[in-house]
Design a protein around this motif. Structure first.
Motif, PDB file in Angstrom:
ATOM      1  N   ALA A  37      39.049  46.762  43.778  1.00 16.35           N
ATOM      2  CA  ALA A  37      40.091  47.256  42.093  1.00 16.35           C
ATOM      3  C   ALA A  37      41.008  46.961  42.356  1.00 16.35           C
ATOM      4  CB  ALA A  37      40.169  48.823  42.267  1.00 16.35           C
ATOM      5  N   GLY A  38      42.171  47.125  42.427  1.00 17.35           N
ATOM      6  CA  GLY A  38      43.714  47.066  43.183  1.00 17.35           C
ATOM      7  C   GLY A  38      43.453  45.304  42.940  1.00 17.35           C
ATOM      8  N   LEU A  39      42.191  44.105  43.608  1.00 18.81           N
ATOM      9  CA  LEU A  39      42.009  42.726  43.234  1.00 18.81           C
ATOM     10  C   LEU A  39      41.967  42.317  42.027  1.00 18.81           C
ATOM     11  CD1 LEU A  39      40.654  41.835  47.052  1.00 18.81           C
ATOM     12  CD2 LEU A  39      43.015  41.189  46.162  1.00 18.81           C
ATOM     13  N   ALA A  40      41.178  43.621  41.693  1.00 15.28           N
ATOM     14  CA  ALA A  40      40.610  42.685  40.238  1.00 15.28           C
ATOM     15  C   ALA A  40      41.572  42.695  39.067  1.00 15.28           C
ATOM     16  CB  ALA A  40      39.352  43.789  40.165  1.00 15.28           C
ATOM     17  N   LEU A  41      42.524  43.925  39.257  1.00 13.21           N
ATOM     18  CA  LEU A  41      43.721  44.470  38.163  1.00 13.21           C
ATOM     19  C   LEU A  41      44.214  43.158  38.432  1.00 13.21           C
ATOM     20  CD1 LEU A  41      45.210  45.683  36.114  1.00 13.21           C
ATOM     21  CD2 LEU A  41      46.047  47.159  38.342  1.00 13.21           C
ATOM     22  N   LEU A  42      44.081  42.802  39.976  1.00 14.32           N
ATOM     23  CA  LEU A  42      45.694  41.306  40.130  1.00 14.32           C
ATOM     24  C   LEU A  42      45.213  40.175  39.349  1.00 14.32           C
ATOM     25  CD1 LEU A  42      48.204  40.284  41.360  1.00 14.32           C
ATOM     26  CD2 LEU A  42      46.688  40.192  43.608  1.00 14.32           C
ATOM     27  N   ALA A  43      44.301  40.129  39.687  1.00 14.55           N
ATOM     28  CA  ALA A  43      43.585  38.440  38.406  1.00 14.55           C
ATOM     29  C   ALA A  43      43.686  38.808  37.336  1.00 14.55           C
ATOM     30  CB  ALA A  43      41.470  38.091  39.202  1.00 14.55           C
ATOM     31  N   THR A  44      43.472  40.433  36.379  1.00 11.14           N
ATOM     32  CA  THR A  44      42.973  40.536  35.364  1.00 11.14           C
ATOM     33  C   THR A  44      44.545  39.777  34.944  1.00 11.14           C
ATOM     34  OG1 THR A  44      41.460  42.251  35.898  1.00 11.14           O
ATOM     35  CG2 THR A  44      42.094  41.872  33.714  1.00 11.14           C
ATOM     36  N   VAL A  45      45.612  40.278  35.238  1.00 14.82           N
ATOM     37  CA  VAL A  45      47.257  39.826  34.853  1.00 14.82           C
ATOM     38  C   VAL A  45      47.368  38.859  35.104  1.00 14.82           C
ATOM     39  CG1 VAL A  45      47.422  42.354  34.514  1.00 14.82           C
ATOM     40  CG2 VAL A  45      48.232  41.208  36.834  1.00 14.82           C
ATOM     41  N   SER A  46      46.020  37.843  35.908  1.00 15.58           N
ATOM     42  CA  SER A  46      46.790  36.593  36.371  1.00 15.58           C
ATOM     43  C   SER A  46      47.151  35.790  35.370  1.00 15.58           C
ATOM     44  CB  SER A  46      46.134  35.659  37.556  1.00 15.58           C
ATOM     45  OG  SER A  46      46.428  36.913  38.848  1.00 15.58           O
ATOM     46  N   GLU A  85      28.012  43.572  26.796  1.00 14.99           N
ATOM     47  CA  GLU A  85      29.480  42.309  26.347  1.00 14.99           C
ATOM     48  C   GLU A  85      31.159  42.627  27.170  1.00 14.99           C
ATOM     49  OE1 GLU A  85      31.160  38.940  24.272  1.00 14.99           O
ATOM     50  OE2 GLU A  85      29.112  39.677  25.053  1.00 14.99           O
ATOM     51  N   SER A  86      31.429  44.088  26.991  1.00 18.16           N
ATOM     52  CA  SER A  86      32.518  44.443  27.687  1.00 18.16           C
ATOM     53  C   SER A  86      32.999  44.206  28.830  1.00 18.16           C
ATOM     54  CB  SER A  86      32.427  45.685  27.060  1.00 18.16           C
ATOM     55  OG  SER A  86      31.598  46.592  27.866  1.00 18.16           O
ATOM     56  N   GLU A  87      31.865  44.826  29.989  1.00 21.06           N
ATOM     57  CA  GLU A  87      31.778  44.024  30.847  1.00 21.06           C
ATOM     58  C   GLU A  87      32.214  42.556  31.741  1.00 21.06           C
ATOM     59  OE1 GLU A  87      29.233  45.403  35.302  1.00 21.06           O
ATOM     60  OE2 GLU A  87      29.176  46.106  33.236  1.00 21.06           O
ATOM     61  N   GLY A  88      31.204  41.767  30.436  1.00 16.60           N
ATOM     62  CA  GLY A  88      30.875  40.542  30.529  1.00 16.60           C
ATOM     63  C   GLY A  88      32.720  39.894  30.313  1.00 16.60           C
ATOM     64  N   LEU A  89      33.269  40.268  29.718  1.00 17.40           N
ATOM     65  CA  LEU A  89      34.654  39.951  28.499  1.00 17.40           C
ATOM     66  C   LEU A  89      35.787  40.174  30.256  1.00 17.40           C
ATOM     67  CD1 LEU A  89      35.165  40.604  25.877  1.00 17.40           C
ATOM     68  CD2 LEU A  89      34.435  38.411  26.149  1.00 17.40           C
ATOM     69  N   TRP A  90      35.285  41.567  30.541  1.00 21.42           N
ATOM     70  CA  TRP A  90      36.142  41.741  31.969  1.00 21.42           C
ATOM     71  C   TRP A  90      36.283  40.738  32.938  1.00 21.42           C
ATOM     72  CZ3 TRP A  90      34.979  43.896  36.834  1.00 21.42           C
ATOM     73  CH2 TRP A  90      36.608  43.920  37.514  1.00 21.42           C
ATOM     74  N   ALA A  91      35.243  40.188  33.352  1.00 24.33           N
ATOM     75  CA  ALA A  91      34.610  39.665  34.511  1.00 24.33           C
ATOM     76  C   ALA A  91      35.316  38.408  33.998  1.00 24.33           C
ATOM     77  CB  ALA A  91      33.125  39.786  34.636  1.00 24.33           C
ATOM     78  N   ILE A  92      34.272  37.939  32.890  1.00 19.57           N
ATOM     79  CA  ILE A  92      34.987  36.624  32.760  1.00 19.57           C
ATOM     80  C   ILE A  92      37.212  36.750  33.109  1.00 19.57           C
ATOM     81  CG2 ILE A  92      35.258  34.838  31.295  1.00 19.57           C
ATOM     82  CD1 ILE A  92      32.738  35.801  29.948  1.00 19.57           C
ATOM     83  N   ALA A  93      37.482  37.904  32.311  1.00 19.06           N
ATOM     84  CA  ALA A  93      39.180  37.661  32.322  1.00 19.06           C
ATOM     85  C   ALA A  93      39.840  37.308  34.063  1.00 19.06           C
ATOM     86  CB  ALA A  93      39.953  38.810  31.741  1.00 19.06           C
ATOM     87  N   VAL A  94      38.735  38.622  34.535  1.00 17.83           N
ATOM     88  CA  VAL A  94      38.948  38.403  35.711  1.00 17.83           C
ATOM     89  C   VAL A  94      39.190  37.107  36.045  1.00 17.83           C
ATOM     90  CG1 VAL A  94      38.308  39.184  38.470  1.00 17.83           C
ATOM     91  CG2 VAL A  94      39.044  40.768  35.961  1.00 17.83           C
ATOM     92  N   THR A  95      37.862  36.152  36.889  1.00 15.92           N
ATOM     93  CA  THR A  95      37.801  34.831  36.874  1.00 15.92           C
ATOM     94  C   THR A  95      38.602  33.798  36.708  1.00 15.92           C
ATOM     95  OG1 THR A  95      35.173  35.648  37.118  1.00 15.92           O
ATOM     96  CG2 THR A  95      35.702  33.589  37.305  1.00 15.92           C
ATOM     97  N   ILE A  96      38.706  33.940  34.971  1.00 12.90           N
ATOM     98  CA  ILE A  96      39.805  32.702  34.462  1.00 12.90           C
ATOM     99  C   ILE A  96      41.286  33.305  35.352  1.00 12.90           C
ATOM    100  CG2 ILE A  96      40.668  32.595  32.622  1.00 12.90           C
ATOM    101  CD1 ILE A  96      38.177  32.470  31.065  1.00 12.90           C
ATOM    102  N   GLY A  97      41.488  34.302  34.963  1.00 14.09           N
ATOM    103  CA  GLY A  97      43.037  34.558  35.676  1.00 14.09           C
ATOM    104  C   GLY A  97      42.882  34.353  37.430  1.00 14.09           C
ATOM    105  N   GLY A  98      41.747  34.347  38.449  1.00 10.43           N
ATOM    106  CA  GLY A  98      42.005  34.040  39.745  1.00 10.43           C
ATOM    107  C   GLY A  98      42.454  32.034  40.001  1.00 10.43           C
ATOM    108  N   PHE A  99      41.345  32.012  39.056  1.00 12.84           N
ATOM    109  CA  PHE A  99      41.645  30.201  39.265  1.00 12.84           C
ATOM    110  C   PHE A  99      42.614  29.304  38.441  1.00 12.84           C
ATOM    111  CE2 PHE A  99      36.459  30.182  39.738  1.00 12.84           C
ATOM    112  CZ  PHE A  99      36.450  29.714  41.038  1.00 12.84           C
ATOM    113  N   SER A 100      42.885  29.831  37.119  1.00 12.76           N
ATOM    114  CA  SER A 100      44.416  30.030  36.722  1.00 12.76           C
ATOM    115  C   SER A 100      46.103  29.889  38.120  1.00 12.76           C
ATOM    116  CB  SER A 100      44.661  30.779  34.834  1.00 12.76           C
ATOM    117  OG  SER A 100      43.439  31.077  34.569  1.00 12.76           O
ATOM    118  N   LEU A 101      45.327  30.861  38.264  1.00  8.79           N
ATOM    119  CA  LEU A 101      46.764  31.501  40.221  1.00  8.79           C
ATOM    120  C   LEU A 101      46.497  30.583  40.645  1.00  8.79           C
ATOM    121  CD1 LEU A 101      48.850  33.088  40.843  1.00  8.79           C
ATOM    122  CD2 LEU A 101      47.011  34.411  41.914  1.00  8.79           C
TER     123      LEU A 101
END
Length: 238
Positions: A37-46, A85-101
């Motif tokens: 959960a911590g890694l997911a939160l970190l990727a979300t705000v990345s 849709e809501s879960e997918g948007l969160w997962a997309i945000a996490v993925t985009i955040g990780g790759f952007s970082l």
């Protein structure tokens, strides 16, 4: 586990907490859940954090590329969602955040390396330096391409994560495409010291590339030409 894997993860964590309530010294998978959960939160705000850093540093080109990457990634992933849709948007945000970082860290360290080697050298290149940089850069590119495509060290976990919420094709097609961010990031980091070294030599009035290095660049160029043809055939085959 159902399609709503995030909800199931919370349920499993609660059940495990109840089972181990009498044994406080045994954290069980609850600790693992907190880490995930911590890694997911970190990727979300990345993603917004990277954009904020680029704005503060006035790195407008990098900021524009980050925004473009986010838009393209969302448009590609959204029609392929296999979850809500809501879960997918969160997962997309996490993925985009990780790759952007990851991309920003590669850019940041490449820039720092360049400044460390050639702090006061203008961005000037001649034909020899361009030839040497591209020759060795292509070699690094295709070595990374071969390693990451044939060995799922990084692409395997990436595929496992994305397949949780995106309809992906088989491993044989997905692994080469998922390797692109890691290949490009590694190539940029590998080429950065060489281009800075060439600029520094030119600024000092020396030949941009010493003769021994230029001689080595010739087989490297031929090597890259061969692998360009192999890579092109593989790309067209997919």
């Amino acid at each position: 586990m159902s399609d709503n894997w995030l909800r199931d993860l919370f349920i499993l964590n609660e059940l495990e907490n109840q089972r181990t309530a009498k044994d406080p010294d045994n954290p069980g998978p609850g600790v693992i859940f907190l880490i995930v959960a911590g890694l997911a939160l970190l990727a979300t705000v990345s993603y917004p954090a990277v954009l904020f850093l680029q704005y503060r540093r006035k790195e407008w080109v990098a900021m524009g590329l980050t925004l473009l990457f986010g838009a393209v990634a969302y448009l590609w992933a959204q029609p392929r969602l296999i979850v809500s849709e809501s879960e997918g948007l969160w997962a997309i945000a996490v993925t985009i955040g990780g790759f952007s970082l990851f991309g920003y860290l590669c850019y940041f360290f490449a820039k720092r390396i360049s400044k460390k080697i050639a702090a006061n050298s203008p961005p000037r290149f001649d034909a020899k330096s361009i030839f040497a940089i591209f020759s060795f850069g292509y070699v690094v590119f295709f070595i990374l391409w071969g390693c990451l495509v044939t060995s799922p060290i990084l692409t395997g976990p990436t595929y496992a994560w994305l397949s949780q919420f995106i309809d992906l094709p088989g491993h044989g097609y997905a692994y080469p495409n998922l390797a692109w961010p890691y290949i490009l990031g590694g190539t940029v980091l590998a080429v950065s010291p060489m281009q800075a070294w060439c600029r520094k030599r030119l600024a000092e009035g020396k030949s941009s590339v010493p003769t021994p290095v230029l001689v080595l660049a010739v087989p490297a160029f031929l090597f890259s030409i061969f692998w360009i043809s192999v890579f092109t055939r593989n790309l067209l085959a997919n």
